[in-house]
Write an enzyme that holds these catalytic residues in place. Structure first.
Site, mmCIF file in Angstrom:
data_model
loop_
_atom_site.group_PDB
_atom_site.id
_atom_site.type_symbol
_atom_site.label_atom_id
_atom_site.label_comp_id
_atom_site.label_asym_id
_atom_site.label_seq_id
_atom_site.Cartn_x
_atom_site.Cartn_y
_atom_site.Cartn_z
ATOM 1 N N GLY A 139 0.825 -1.212 0.000
ATOM 2 C CA GLY A 139 0.000 0.000 0.000
ATOM 3 C C GLY A 139 0.860 1.263 0.000
ATOM 4 O O GLY A 139 2.091 1.211 0.001
ATOM 5 N N GLN A 140 0.169 2.409 -0.018
ATOM 6 C CA GLN A 140 0.884 3.693 -0.009
ATOM 7 C C GLN A 140 1.865 3.761 1.162
ATOM 8 O O GLN A 140 3.077 3.973 0.992
ATOM 9 C CB GLN A 140 -0.104 4.854 0.096
ATOM 10 C CG GLN A 140 0.591 6.193 0.357
ATOM 11 C CD GLN A 140 -0.355 7.343 0.669
ATOM 12 O OE1 GLN A 140 -0.609 8.165 -0.185
ATOM 13 N NE2 GLN A 140 -0.861 7.416 1.902
ATOM 14 N N ALA A 151 -2.158 -3.143 6.976
ATOM 15 C CA ALA A 151 -3.124 -3.700 6.021
ATOM 16 C C ALA A 151 -4.549 -3.474 6.507
ATOM 17 O O ALA A 151 -4.831 -3.566 7.706
ATOM 18 C CB ALA A 151 -2.868 -5.193 5.822
ATOM 19 N N GLN A 195 -8.939 -3.043 4.710
ATOM 20 C CA GLN A 195 -9.853 -2.533 3.674
ATOM 21 C C GLN A 195 -9.970 -1.070 4.073
ATOM 22 O O GLN A 195 -10.681 -0.723 5.007
ATOM 23 C CB GLN A 195 -11.185 -3.285 3.731
ATOM 24 C CG GLN A 195 -12.119 -3.010 2.559
ATOM 25 C CD GLN A 195 -12.457 -1.550 2.318
ATOM 26 O OE1 GLN A 195 -11.736 -0.826 1.593
ATOM 27 N NE2 GLN A 195 -13.520 -1.063 2.916
ATOM 28 N N SER A 238 -7.054 5.578 12.804
ATOM 29 C CA SER A 238 -7.412 6.609 11.827
ATOM 30 C C SER A 238 -8.235 7.751 12.419
ATOM 31 O O SER A 238 -9.069 7.538 13.305
ATOM 32 C CB SER A 238 -8.221 5.935 10.711
ATOM 33 O OG SER A 238 -8.890 6.892 9.937
ATOM 34 N N GLU A 265 -10.641 8.945 11.047
ATOM 35 C CA GLU A 265 -12.051 8.638 10.773
ATOM 36 C C GLU A 265 -12.773 8.194 12.045
ATOM 37 O O GLU A 265 -13.988 8.299 12.147
ATOM 38 C CB GLU A 265 -12.154 7.536 9.717
ATOM 39 C CG GLU A 265 -11.997 8.013 8.301
ATOM 40 C CD GLU A 265 -13.118 8.947 7.844
ATOM 41 O OE1 GLU A 265 -14.274 8.528 7.847
ATOM 42 O OE2 GLU A 265 -12.823 10.096 7.510
ATOM 43 N N TYR A 287 -16.104 1.403 8.150
ATOM 44 C CA TYR A 287 -14.637 1.451 8.243
ATOM 45 C C TYR A 287 -14.222 2.030 9.595
ATOM 46 O O TYR A 287 -13.376 1.467 10.304
ATOM 47 C CB TYR A 287 -14.078 2.317 7.104
ATOM 48 C CG TYR A 287 -12.611 2.692 7.280
ATOM 49 C CD1 TYR A 287 -11.600 1.788 6.971
ATOM 50 C CD2 TYR A 287 -12.245 3.952 7.762
ATOM 51 C CE1 TYR A 287 -10.260 2.128 7.143
ATOM 52 C CE2 TYR A 287 -10.905 4.290 7.932
ATOM 53 C CZ TYR A 287 -9.922 3.380 7.619
ATOM 54 O OH TYR A 287 -8.601 3.713 7.804
#
Ligand code: NAP
Ligand code: F7E
Length: 350
Positions: free
Chosen positions: A12-13, A87, A89, A131, A133, A154
């Site tokens: 991933g990034q 890692a 989703q 996160s 979020e 998420y």
């Protein structure tokens, strides 16, 4: 002694930047990759080395966050000093379409890893990619003491994982940290996240491959920083004497509209001529405003980001221009003309 790290989400990034950072510090880096029918290692191909070569310091292993047995095997055999669990989703909009899968991978996947560590009896340090979020619609600025009010499957999954990390820290004395990172972007950002969608869209517009850019909510505000600087914070957390949780972000918030304005203006275009709204990109529940208060990380980790919002926009637009063959590489090279716009010349006059 060479330190050994295991990175989940190495493709991933963040995984790719973190790998570069750890290799530069002489770590032996092991990465978990998913089996896929097409290559999924684009972001790390430039640093990957043939494992047959003597002195190789990067190794890839197949596995998946839904396969606890394989996670146990890897941890037991690699015996990492540090585990960076990146890692997930990670797409918020997609999590509304796949809430159960997101819970399995992003939430329970973390528990599978923590259990694998506990059962292995191996002494290791653990970083959890928490996160911003998780803050959802909690009032800004958000810091380590702000209550979570998650607004997506998420975010709910990340809140669960956050508490499992704290639970294992308190219950089993595991050196485990939550890095609560605000949005961080780069030329390696996934193409469906809004910043990259915009900068890639601009490059496609200028090469006549696209004449409209379809987006969702332009009013949402995010605290966007530069990913390579954020992986440094991950590393710093695991170098402290004791484990803790840290908020990481610039402390600067901008709307999606402001990102559009800045990015299009950089190439002398007016975003209003190209952007259309498509309701498909709206979320059932939106996080309207995120703004980091990272005082603790700046003080205790001495984390000091340098790239601000404007710099970030330029870095990303330039990179997508270059990928599209638009940026002159090196000096004195040609100027490109698209749609009658001499964008390179225009940009230079700004
Ligand atoms: P990303 O680019 O989407 O990378 C996600 C990584 O997870 C990829 O390597 C992906 O593998 C892997 N992955 C997904 N599902 C998996 C599974 N079932 N088993 C094993 N690996 C799986 O995410 P990122 O932007 O680098 O973010 C890294 C972490 O930080 C994520 O946990 C994200 O939720 C979190 N985070 C990101 C931000 C941000 O602004 N970037 C902010 C806060 C937190 P493939 O390459 O095969 O898809
Ligand atoms: O959306 C709005 C959208 O998908 C940002 C992940 O890395 O950061 C990321 O999550 C904002 C939202 O990132 C489009 O509604 C408008 O308000 O780029 P995004 P995100 O949802 O903030 C956090 C910290 C993570 O942890 C996540 O893993 O932009 N928006 N129009 C759009 N977003 C997308 N994707 N596409 C649009 O067309």
């Amino acid at each position: 002694m060479t330190k050994v790290a295991l990175i989940t989400g190495i493709t991933g990034q963040d995984g790719s930047y973190l790998t570069e950072l750890l290799l530069s510090k002489d770590y032996e880096v092991h990465g978990l990759i998913r089996r896929s029918s097409t290559f999924n290692t684009d972001r790390i191909d430039h640093i990957y080395e043939d494992p047959h070569k003597i002195g190789t310091q990067i190794f890839l292993h197949y596995g998946d966050l839904n396969d606890g047995g394989q996670l146990s095997n890897l941890i037991y055999n690699i015996k990492p000093d540090e585990i960076y669990h990146l890692a997930a989703q990670s797409h918020v909009r997609v999590s509304f379409d796949m809430p159960e899968y997101t819970g399995d991978i992003t939430a329970i996947g973390t528990t599978r890893l923590l259990e694998a560590i506990r059962r292995s009896g191996i002494k290791t340090k653990f970083y959890q990619a928490s996160s911003s979020e998780m803050f959802g619609d909690a009032p800004p600025p958000q810091n380590e003491n702000t209550l979570f009010k998650p607004r997506s499957p998420y975010a709910c999954a990340k809140v669960y994982a956050y508490w499992m990390v704290r639970n294992y820290r308190e219950g089993y004395n595991l050196f485990a940290c939550n890095g609560i990172l605000f949005n961080h972007e780069s030329p390696r950002r996934g193409e469906t996240f809004v910043t990259r969608k915009i900068t890639r869209g601009i490059a496609k517009i200028l090469t006549n491959k696209q004449d409209k850019l379809y987006l969702g909510n332009l009013e949402a505000k995010r605290d966007w920083g530069y990913a390579p600087e954020y992986v440094e914070a991950m590393y710093l957390m695991l170098q402290q004497d004791s484990p803790d949780d840290y908020v990481i972000g610039l402390g600067e918030t901008h709307s999606v509209k402001e990102f559009l304005e800045e990015a299009f203006a950089y190439v002398n275009l007016d975003w209003k001529d190209y952007v259309k709204i498509d309701e498909r990109y709206f979320r059932p529940t939106e996080v309207e405003l995120l703004l980091a208060d990272s005082t603790k990380a700046r003080k205790e980790l001495k984390w000091q980001p340098k790239v601000n919002f404007k710099d970030l926009v330029k870095i990303m637009v330039d990179a997508d221009m270059e990928l599209a063959g638009l940026l002159p590489i090196g000096e004195g090279q040609k100027i490109f003309k698209t749609k009658g716009i001499d964008w390179t010349e225009n940009r230079m006059t700004k």
